[in-house]
Design a protein around this motif. Structure first.
Motif, PDB file in Angstrom:
ATOM      1  N   MET A   1      -1.491   5.766  -6.681  1.00  0.00           N
ATOM      2  CA  MET A   1      -1.437   4.679  -5.709  1.00  0.00           C
ATOM      3  C   MET A   1      -0.985   3.367  -6.334  1.00  0.00           C
ATOM      4  O   MET A   1      -1.134   3.152  -7.536  1.00  0.00           O
ATOM      5  CB  MET A   1      -2.834   4.475  -5.110  1.00  0.00           C
TER       6      MET A   1
ATOM      7  N   ALA B   1      -1.741   4.272   3.712  1.00  0.00           N
ATOM      8  CA  ALA B   1      -0.651   3.999   2.782  1.00  0.00           C
ATOM      9  C   ALA B   1       0.580   4.769   3.216  1.00  0.00           C
ATOM     10  O   ALA B   1       0.484   5.788   3.893  1.00  0.00           O
ATOM     11  CB  ALA B   1      -1.051   4.406   1.375  1.00  0.00           C
TER      12      ALA B   1
ATOM     13  N   HIS C   1       0.864  -1.194   0.000  1.00  0.00           N
ATOM     14  CA  HIS C   1       0.000   0.000   0.000  1.00  0.00           C
ATOM     15  C   HIS C   1       0.895   1.238   0.000  1.00  0.00           C
ATOM     16  O   HIS C   1       1.253   1.776   1.039  1.00  0.00           O
ATOM     17  CB  HIS C   1      -0.947  -0.012   1.202  1.00  0.00           C
TER      18      HIS C   1
ATOM     19  N   LEU D   1      -3.583  -0.858  -3.342  1.00  0.00           N
ATOM     20  CA  LEU D   1      -4.210   0.222  -2.578  1.00  0.00           C
ATOM     21  C   LEU D   1      -5.427   0.750  -3.327  1.00  0.00           C
ATOM     22  O   LEU D   1      -6.494   0.953  -2.731  1.00  0.00           O
ATOM     23  CB  LEU D   1      -3.198   1.345  -2.334  1.00  0.00           C
TER      24      LEU D   1
END
Length: 137
Positions: A107, A91, A59, A111
């Motif tokens: 991302m 994250a 993440h 995630l």
């Protein structure tokens, strides 16, 4: 006695002005309390601007270059919410996103999916904020 009362009143006035004086809050502390909103996209991670190599299942988030601050936010947690699904995830900042606007995030695929979007979708609206630097997930 008049001199004592004058000095006593002056002392009380000084104490009162110190107590009532506003405390300056560092700008960096205020940044953590601000919620940003923008586009959320995904990218295939690897070696990021923070000097760490990641995999797509981590993440990981890349923040806008305008907020990257020469890596000051590296290893800092970000709480992200998909504004449509209301799903939230944490994250780690591990990269900078040169193409992102001020409220956008890029991302890792895992995630992106954890926030309730499919990779085919490609983009979502997110709200996010930095967690306190002492937060360790």
């Amino acid at each position: 006695m008049v001199a004592f009362n004058t000095y006593f009143a002056l002392a009380l006035a000084l104490v009162g002005s110190v107590v009532a004086a506003p405390t300056a809050v560092p700008e960096a502390a205020l940044e953590k309390r601000v919620t940003h909103t923008g586009r959320g996209t995904f990218f295939n991670v690897g070696l990021g601007a923070c000097g760490k190599t990641n995999v797509d299942s981590d993440h990981i988030v890349a923040i806008p270059s305008s907020r990257f601050a020469n890596g000051d936010h590296c290893e800092q947690f970000v709480q992200i919410t998909n504004t449509k699904t209301k799903k939230t995830a944490l994250a780690l900042v591990r990269d900078s996103c040169p193409g992102c606007g001020g409220g956008d995030l890029d991302m890792s695929p895992s995630l992106f999916q954890a926030l309730g979007a499919t990779l085919d979708q490609g983009v979502m609206t997110v709200s996010w904020h930095f967690m306190n630097k002492s937060f360790r997930g």
